[in-house]
Design a protein around this motif. Structure first.
Motif, PDB file in Angstrom:
ATOM      1  N   LYS A 103       0.708  -1.215  -0.040  1.00 50.82           N
ATOM      2  CA  LYS A 103       0.039   0.059  -0.113  1.00 50.82           C
ATOM      3  C   LYS A 103       0.870   1.245  -0.009  1.00 50.82           C
ATOM      4  CE  LYS A 103      -3.896  -2.122   2.378  1.00 50.82           C
ATOM      5  NZ  LYS A 103      -4.834  -2.179   3.968  1.00 50.82           N
ATOM      6  N   MET A 104       0.463   2.216  -0.953  1.00 51.20           N
ATOM      7  CA  MET A 104       1.496   3.283  -0.997  1.00 51.20           C
ATOM      8  C   MET A 104       0.403   4.708  -1.210  1.00 51.20           C
ATOM      9  SD  MET A 104       4.465   2.002  -3.278  1.00 51.20           S
ATOM     10  CE  MET A 104       3.432   1.813  -4.791  1.00 51.20           C
ATOM     11  N   ASN A 105       1.034   5.655  -0.599  1.00 49.77           N
ATOM     12  CA  ASN A 105       0.707   6.899  -0.988  1.00 49.77           C
ATOM     13  C   ASN A 105       1.556   7.571  -1.848  1.00 49.77           C
ATOM     14  OD1 ASN A 105      -1.506   6.870   0.822  1.00 49.77           O
ATOM     15  ND2 ASN A 105      -1.046   8.233   2.077  1.00 49.77           N
ATOM     16  N   ILE A 106       1.242   8.175  -3.212  1.00 51.74           N
ATOM     17  CA  ILE A 106       2.217   8.586  -4.058  1.00 51.74           C
ATOM     18  C   ILE A 106       1.701   9.866  -4.379  1.00 51.74           C
ATOM     19  CG2 ILE A 106       3.034   8.192  -6.106  1.00 51.74           C
ATOM     20  CD1 ILE A 106       2.376   5.116  -5.953  1.00 51.74           C
ATOM     21  N   GLU A 107       3.039  10.964  -4.664  1.00 52.39           N
ATOM     22  CA  GLU A 107       2.810  12.129  -4.792  1.00 52.39           C
ATOM     23  C   GLU A 107       2.279  12.395  -6.424  1.00 52.39           C
ATOM     24  OE1 GLU A 107       5.643  16.055  -5.035  1.00 52.39           O
ATOM     25  OE2 GLU A 107       5.960  14.972  -3.438  1.00 52.39           O
ATOM     26  N   LYS A 108       2.572  11.504  -7.431  1.00 51.45           N
ATOM     27  CA  LYS A 108       2.624  11.712  -8.609  1.00 51.45           C
ATOM     28  C   LYS A 108       2.220  10.386  -9.218  1.00 51.45           C
ATOM     29  CE  LYS A 108       4.206  13.807 -12.571  1.00 51.45           C
ATOM     30  NZ  LYS A 108       5.486  14.191 -13.444  1.00 51.45           N
ATOM     31  N   ILE A 109       0.953  10.256  -9.532  1.00 49.33           N
ATOM     32  CA  ILE A 109       0.652   8.912 -10.102  1.00 49.33           C
ATOM     33  C   ILE A 109       0.674   9.204 -11.751  1.00 49.33           C
ATOM     34  CG2 ILE A 109      -1.576   7.373 -10.653  1.00 49.33           C
ATOM     35  CD1 ILE A 109      -0.767   6.931  -8.005  1.00 49.33           C
ATOM     36  N   ASN A 110       0.081  10.293 -12.003  1.00 50.57           N
ATOM     37  CA  ASN A 110      -0.027  10.618 -13.736  1.00 50.57           C
ATOM     38  C   ASN A 110       1.528  10.732 -14.171  1.00 50.57           C
ATOM     39  OD1 ASN A 110      -0.200  13.007 -11.981  1.00 50.57           O
ATOM     40  ND2 ASN A 110       0.254  14.156 -14.006  1.00 50.57           N
ATOM     41  N   ASP A 111       1.760  10.245 -15.354  1.00 43.84           N
ATOM     42  CA  ASP A 111       3.225  10.176 -16.113  1.00 43.84           C
ATOM     43  C   ASP A 111       3.483  11.925 -16.188  1.00 43.84           C
ATOM     44  OD1 ASP A 111       5.171   9.142 -16.871  1.00 43.84           O
ATOM     45  OD2 ASP A 111       4.374   8.954 -18.994  1.00 43.84           O
ATOM     46  N   PHE A 112       2.501  12.470 -16.758  1.00 45.32           N
ATOM     47  CA  PHE A 112       2.462  14.033 -16.869  1.00 45.32           C
ATOM     48  C   PHE A 112       1.029  14.533 -16.986  1.00 45.32           C
ATOM     49  CE2 PHE A 112       2.977  12.814 -21.129  1.00 45.32           C
ATOM     50  CZ  PHE A 112       2.275  13.683 -21.945  1.00 45.32           C
ATOM     51  N   LYS A 113       0.926  15.937 -16.842  1.00 52.07           N
ATOM     52  CA  LYS A 113      -0.445  16.713 -16.920  1.00 52.07           C
ATOM     53  C   LYS A 113      -0.140  17.839 -17.884  1.00 52.07           C
ATOM     54  CE  LYS A 113      -4.111  18.015 -13.815  1.00 52.07           C
ATOM     55  NZ  LYS A 113      -4.349  18.088 -12.598  1.00 52.07           N
ATOM     56  N   ALA A 114      -1.159  18.067 -18.612  1.00 57.53           N
ATOM     57  CA  ALA A 114      -1.054  18.962 -19.921  1.00 57.53           C
ATOM     58  C   ALA A 114      -2.406  19.714 -19.764  1.00 57.53           C
ATOM     59  CB  ALA A 114      -0.696  18.578 -21.248  1.00 57.53           C
ATOM     60  N   GLY A 115      -2.573  20.772 -19.322  1.00 58.37           N
ATOM     61  CA  GLY A 115      -3.853  21.707 -19.050  1.00 58.37           C
ATOM     62  C   GLY A 115      -4.703  20.862 -18.065  1.00 58.37           C
ATOM     63  N   ASN A 116      -6.041  20.420 -18.714  1.00 60.07           N
ATOM     64  CA  ASN A 116      -6.863  19.683 -18.167  1.00 60.07           C
ATOM     65  C   ASN A 116      -6.936  18.125 -18.249  1.00 60.07           C
ATOM     66  OD1 ASN A 116      -7.887  19.565 -20.725  1.00 60.07           O
ATOM     67  ND2 ASN A 116      -9.951  20.153 -20.056  1.00 60.07           N
ATOM     68  N   LYS A 117      -5.749  17.678 -18.948  1.00 60.31           N
ATOM     69  CA  LYS A 117      -5.568  16.265 -19.361  1.00 60.31           C
ATOM     70  C   LYS A 117      -4.439  15.811 -18.405  1.00 60.31           C
ATOM     71  CE  LYS A 117      -6.736  16.862 -24.260  1.00 60.31           C
ATOM     72  NZ  LYS A 117      -8.112  16.452 -24.005  1.00 60.31           N
TER      73      LYS A 117
END
Length: 195
Positions: A103-117
């Motif tokens: 079990k983990m809490n992770i600061e950044k799940i997304n690979d990257f974010k661009a605008g609202n994506k």
């Protein structure tokens, strides 16, 4: 110790025999991960591993190590992201499948974010960490340590207001030595992406 010669002592003297070969279904690695993704890209993950054979031996050995070595293994060997919080539990040592829960809490799940994506990888760790050498110019066959089956199911529960726009293409590859299948789908009712 598989497929090697051993000396078997019988009433009629010594006999040279081969130890049994393992089969792919003896060396199983089955992972199931649920990722709850927040608006800001942070998230909580829970992964359950069920292992047998060589994978079970590896997990059993890891269960005897100190916490910092265990964490190092999951981050550096299996490619899990470096978590803010990390909880690891190992199941009972029985003849059946061995269970490991992460079990983990992770600061950044997304690979990257661009605008609202938000862009997500198909899973949060590396299902395959080894690099296969290129076949061009290779003089020797590439040998796996043992036959195996690896399976992963990852579910991304995405936040309200987000929906899946594009998913990777599903693949089904087969050759003389291996099969590889991957599928991706979006469940609008659960607002979840399955990989």
């Amino acid at each position: 110790t598989e497929n090697r010669y051993a000396l078997l002592l019988t009433e009629n003297g010594g006999v040279l025999v081969r130890t049994p070969l393992s089969k792919a279904n003896h060396n199983k690695f089955t992972a199931s991960t649920e990722v709850v993704v927040n608006d800001d890209g942070t998230g909580i993950t829970e992964t359950t591993l069920h292992t047998s054979g060589e994978y079970k031996s590896e997990q059993l050995a890891l269960s005897e190590e100190k916490t910092d070595i265990q964490k190092y293994y999951f981050i550096n060997r299996m490619g899990f992201p470096n978590p803010d919080e990390f909880e690891l539990t190992f199941g009972q040592k029985t003849p059946n499948l061995f269970t490991t829960k992460i079990k983990m809490n992770i600061e950044k799940i997304n690979d990257f974010k661009a605008g609202n994506k938000m862009f997500l990888k198909p899973r949060i760790y590396k299902l395959w960490s080894a690099k296969l050498p290129a076949s061009e110019g290779r003089n020797e066959a590439f040998l796996f340590e043992c036959p195996f089956e690896k399976t992963d199911t990852t579910i991304f529960k995405i936040p309200a207001g987000f929906k899946s726009e594009v998913l990777p293409e599903s693949k089904d590859l087969k050759c003389q030595f291996a099969n590889y299948t991957t599928k991706y789908w979006y469940d609008a009712g659960k607002n979840a992406i399955y990989s």
